[in-house]
Structures are given as structure tokens and as C-alpha cells.
Design a protein around this motif. Structure first.
Motif, short mmCIF file in Angstrom:
data_model
loop_
_atom_site.label_atom_id
_atom_site.label_comp_id
_atom_site.label_asym_id
_atom_site.label_seq_id
_atom_site.Cartn_x
_atom_site.Cartn_y
_atom_site.Cartn_z
N UNK A 285 0.85 -1.19 0.00
CA UNK A 285 0.00 0.00 0.00
C UNK A 285 0.88 1.24 0.00
N UNK A 286 0.38 2.37 -0.51
CA UNK A 286 -0.97 2.60 -1.06
C UNK A 286 -1.04 2.16 -2.51
N UNK A 287 -2.25 2.06 -3.02
CA UNK A 287 -2.46 1.74 -4.42
C UNK A 287 -2.62 3.02 -5.24
N UNK A 288 -2.06 3.05 -6.44
CA UNK A 288 -2.30 4.20 -7.32
C UNK A 288 -3.74 4.20 -7.82
N UNK A 289 -4.19 5.36 -8.27
CA UNK A 289 -5.52 5.47 -8.85
C UNK A 289 -5.60 4.71 -10.16
N UNK A 290 -4.59 4.85 -11.00
CA UNK A 290 -4.59 4.21 -12.31
C UNK A 290 -4.37 2.71 -12.16
N UNK A 291 -5.18 1.96 -12.86
CA UNK A 291 -5.07 0.52 -12.80
C UNK A 291 -4.89 -0.03 -14.21
N UNK A 292 -4.02 -1.04 -14.38
CA UNK A 292 -3.35 -1.77 -13.31
C UNK A 292 -2.21 -1.02 -12.64
N UNK A 293 -1.76 0.10 -13.26
CA UNK A 293 -0.68 0.89 -12.65
C UNK A 293 -0.51 2.16 -13.47
N UNK A 294 0.18 3.16 -12.92
CA UNK A 294 0.59 4.29 -13.75
C UNK A 294 1.51 3.82 -14.87
N UNK A 295 1.46 4.44 -16.03
CA UNK A 295 2.36 4.05 -17.12
C UNK A 295 3.82 4.16 -16.71
N UNK A 296 4.62 3.20 -17.17
CA UNK A 296 6.06 3.19 -16.91
C UNK A 296 6.78 3.46 -18.23
N UNK A 297 7.70 4.44 -18.20
CA UNK A 297 8.51 4.79 -19.36
C UNK A 297 9.94 4.34 -19.12
N UNK A 298 10.48 3.64 -20.09
CA UNK A 298 11.90 3.31 -20.12
C UNK A 298 12.47 3.83 -21.42
N UNK A 299 13.78 4.02 -21.47
CA UNK A 299 14.36 4.54 -22.69
C UNK A 299 15.86 4.41 -22.70
N UNK A 300 16.46 4.96 -23.77
CA UNK A 300 17.90 4.94 -23.90
C UNK A 300 18.36 4.17 -25.12
N UNK A 301 19.67 4.23 -25.35
CA UNK A 301 20.25 3.70 -26.58
C UNK A 301 20.93 2.35 -26.40
N UNK A 302 20.95 1.80 -25.19
CA UNK A 302 21.62 0.52 -24.99
C UNK A 302 21.06 -0.55 -25.91
N UNK A 303 21.94 -1.36 -26.54
CA UNK A 303 21.48 -2.30 -27.56
C UNK A 303 20.93 -3.62 -27.03
N UNK A 304 21.20 -3.97 -25.78
CA UNK A 304 20.81 -5.29 -25.30
C UNK A 304 19.87 -5.22 -24.09
N UNK A 305 20.39 -4.78 -22.96
CA UNK A 305 19.58 -4.82 -21.74
C UNK A 305 18.42 -3.83 -21.79
N UNK A 306 18.66 -2.67 -22.39
CA UNK A 306 17.59 -1.68 -22.49
C UNK A 306 16.38 -2.23 -23.23
N UNK A 307 16.53 -2.81 -24.44
CA UNK A 307 15.37 -3.39 -25.11
C UNK A 307 14.70 -4.50 -24.31
N UNK A 308 15.48 -5.34 -23.64
CA UNK A 308 14.88 -6.45 -22.88
C UNK A 308 14.06 -5.92 -21.70
#
Length: 309
Positions: free
Chosen positions: A164-187
Motif C-alpha cells: 500500500x498505497x495503491x495508485x488510482x490508475x489501474x493496473x498501474x501508472x504508465x512506466x517509461x523506459x528509454x535509452x540507446x543501450x542495444x541489449x539490456x535496455x530493449x529487454x
């Protein structure tokens, strides 16, 4: 194509300045107000009056705006433990009525860590910690009310958490990932991200990284069409060349360089650049606004660019 406003307060900004930009962006019809998560200025600026905390800022804006979405590009995983971060983001989501998005990355700016006493592990460990943070944060948010969450982690073990607590947005707030890494970033993006963001990248480089993330999605059985694809670009728009030059000078840049590497020029030129990113699948652009006092800049782009998309 959705346009969002993206600020860099570590370069020197007060909360009141950020509030003015966020309200202007909301009134002008932009989709979101985002800010960086840094504690130290970059380049030849004083950074005065000093850094403002990203999530403290967003909590304030959550109560002083009503429509615009709010988020970070990108929260540094080195700055906060995952459990408290999950609580903070969920609380700000509640305070905003469900308008928060969490952009998160490994953290990269070594000097700001040493300047404020924050540990800065090697890159491989930072990726390991980011991956485990994502598992903890999403696990806490997705645990059904009344149940408990456990995580057997190397860095962040969790035992018998009420989640707890739970966010209002379900199933969750949007998660943003990014960057130029060629392997771990895409995975990592394929597994955890609702949106993949590439900052300050050319059209060819963006296309190549988007393809890597799409391939990582397919590899785990995820439909890439469920991902939002976005870019962040510095903004410098003017009604004519003189106004473009004036705005470039205000942020210490050259118009030709900004035209080559950012979102710059007259409204017609900016629209043309947006079209090239749209052609390779970008659906959302974060406009990096560096002169926070120039609210007319936001209004110009809203009326002459965003209105024509």
C-alpha cells in the motif's frame, strides 16, 4: 502525434517557474508536463537557486493543475529505494486524480551523485538494480488489496509487505523506459515498459533502436503494438529566422545545430521534422523547453504546430 512539454529544472528554476510552465502547457492543450530528475546543473550555468526535487514538484503540480498529465524523464533509480518510490508515485497519482507517469532509468550523471552523497555503482550493477526496482515497484502496485507482497531480491528483498498505497490508475501508472543501450535496455523495455522513449536521437538512430525493442517484445511474446513509442527533442521554434535565432541565443545554442539535432525552425520546419519521426513510428514527442521564462514559445507551438498535427 501527441506533444508534451519537458523541462530541465536543474539548470536553474524555482517551483513557481515550473508551475507557470505547467499551467501554460495545460491551458495551451499539451498532453503532459514532464521534468528531469537531476540534482546538479550541467554545462556553463550557475544552477541557481538550486535543484528542486522531481517528485516534490510533481506532488505540488498535482494539486495545482487539473488535466495535464505529469511525469519524469527519467527518475534515477540510484536516488530512491523502490518501496518508498512506489509509495511516492502512488500518492502523487492519488493527489492528481490519476495523471502520473513514471519514467525511470539507471542514473548516469556521476558528478551529481558525488555532489550530494549518493552511491553510484558501476553500470552493470545499476542495470541490475534498475531491473530489480522495476520488479518491486510493479509487484507492489499489482498485488491485490488485502494480500501481501514478497520479493527475493539481491539488492531489495521485500518481506510481508501490505503493498500500500495503491495508485488510482489501474493496473498501474504508465512506466517509461528509454535509452540507446542495444541489449539490456530493449529487454527491460519489452518486459516492463508501457512507453519506450529515445532522447535526442536522429531519425535513423531512433528507427534502429525502436526495431531492437520491437524484436525484444516479439521474443517474449509481447505485441509491440501495445507499446507507445516516443522521442525527446530540444525545442526552438520561431515565426521567422530572426525569432529562431533569438530563442537559440537565449539557450546558448546555434540555429543550424538545433535544426540538425533538435526540433527547430519555423512552424513549417518543425512540422516537417515531426513528420519524419512519425514516419518511423514515433507517436509522442517531448519538447525540451530550456528557457522557462518564454511562455510565448509554448503558445506559438500550440497554435502553429500542434493545431496542425
Amino acid at each position: 502525434m501527441e506533444l508534451r512539454i519537458f523541462t530541465e529544472p536543474q539548470q536553474g528554476a524555482t517551483y513557481d517557474q515550473l508551475l507557470a510552465v505547467a499551467r501554460c502547457a495545460e491551458d495551451a492543450g499539451y498532453g503532459a508536463f514532464f521534468r528531469s530528475d537531476h540534482y546538479l546543473m550541467m554545462g556553463d550555468v550557475s544552477g541557481e537557486p538550486g535543484p528542486t526535487d522531481a517528485w516534490t514538484t510533481l506532488a505540488g503540480l498535482a494539486r495545482e493543475t487539473s488535466r495535464i498529465r505529469l511525469g519524469t524523464l527519467m527518475t534515477a533509480a540510484t536516488f530512491r529505494l523502490p518501496g518508498p518510490l512506489a509509495i511516492t508515485v502512488a500518492q502523487v497519482d492519488q493527489m492528481s486524480g490519476g495523471r502520473v507517469e513514471l519514467g525511470i532509468g539507471t542514473g548516469w550523471f556521476a558528478e551529481e551523485h558525488s555532489a550530494y552523497g549518493i552511491p553510484f555503482p558501476p553500470l552493470a550493477e545499476r542495470f541490475d538494480r534498475l531491473e530489480e526496482q522495476l520488479a518491486v515497484i510493479t509487484g507492489l502496485w499489482s498485488t491485490p488489496a488485502g494480500e501481501r507482497f514478497d520479493h527475493d531480491g539481491r539488492y531489495y528483498p521485500v518481506r510481508d509487505s501490505p503493498a500500500l498505497p495503491k495508485p488510482v490508475q489501474q493496473p498501474r501508472p504508465p512506466i517509461l523506459l528509454g535509452g540507446t543501450g542495444p541489449k539490456r535496455t530493449p529487454r527491460l523495455a519489452a518486459r516492463y515498459a508501457d512507453e519506450f522513449n529515445l532522447p535526442f536521437a536522429s531519425v535513423p538512430d531512433t528507427a534502429a533502436q525502436f526495431d531492437r525493442v520491437r524484436a525484444a517484445c516479439v521474443e517474449i511474446g509481447r505485441d509491440p503494438a501495445g507499446m507507445v513509442w516516443s522521442n525527446a527533442l530540444v525545442l526552438c521554434c520561431g515565426r521567422d529566422d530572426a525569432e529562431v535565432a533569438r530563442r537559440a541565443a537565449a539557450i546558448g545554442r546555434e540555429p543550424d545545430e538545433l535544426r540538425a539535432n533538435g526540433l527547430a525552425g519555423t512552424p513549417a520546419e518543425v512540422l516537417d521534422t515531426i513528420g519524419r519521426y512519425a514516419e518511423i513510428g514515433s507517436e509522442r514527442l517531448y519538447l525540451q523547453v530550456l528557457d522557462l521564462s518564454d511562455l510565448e514559445h509554448l503558445e506559438l507551438v500550440a497554435s502553429e504546430v500542434m493545431a496542425k498535427l
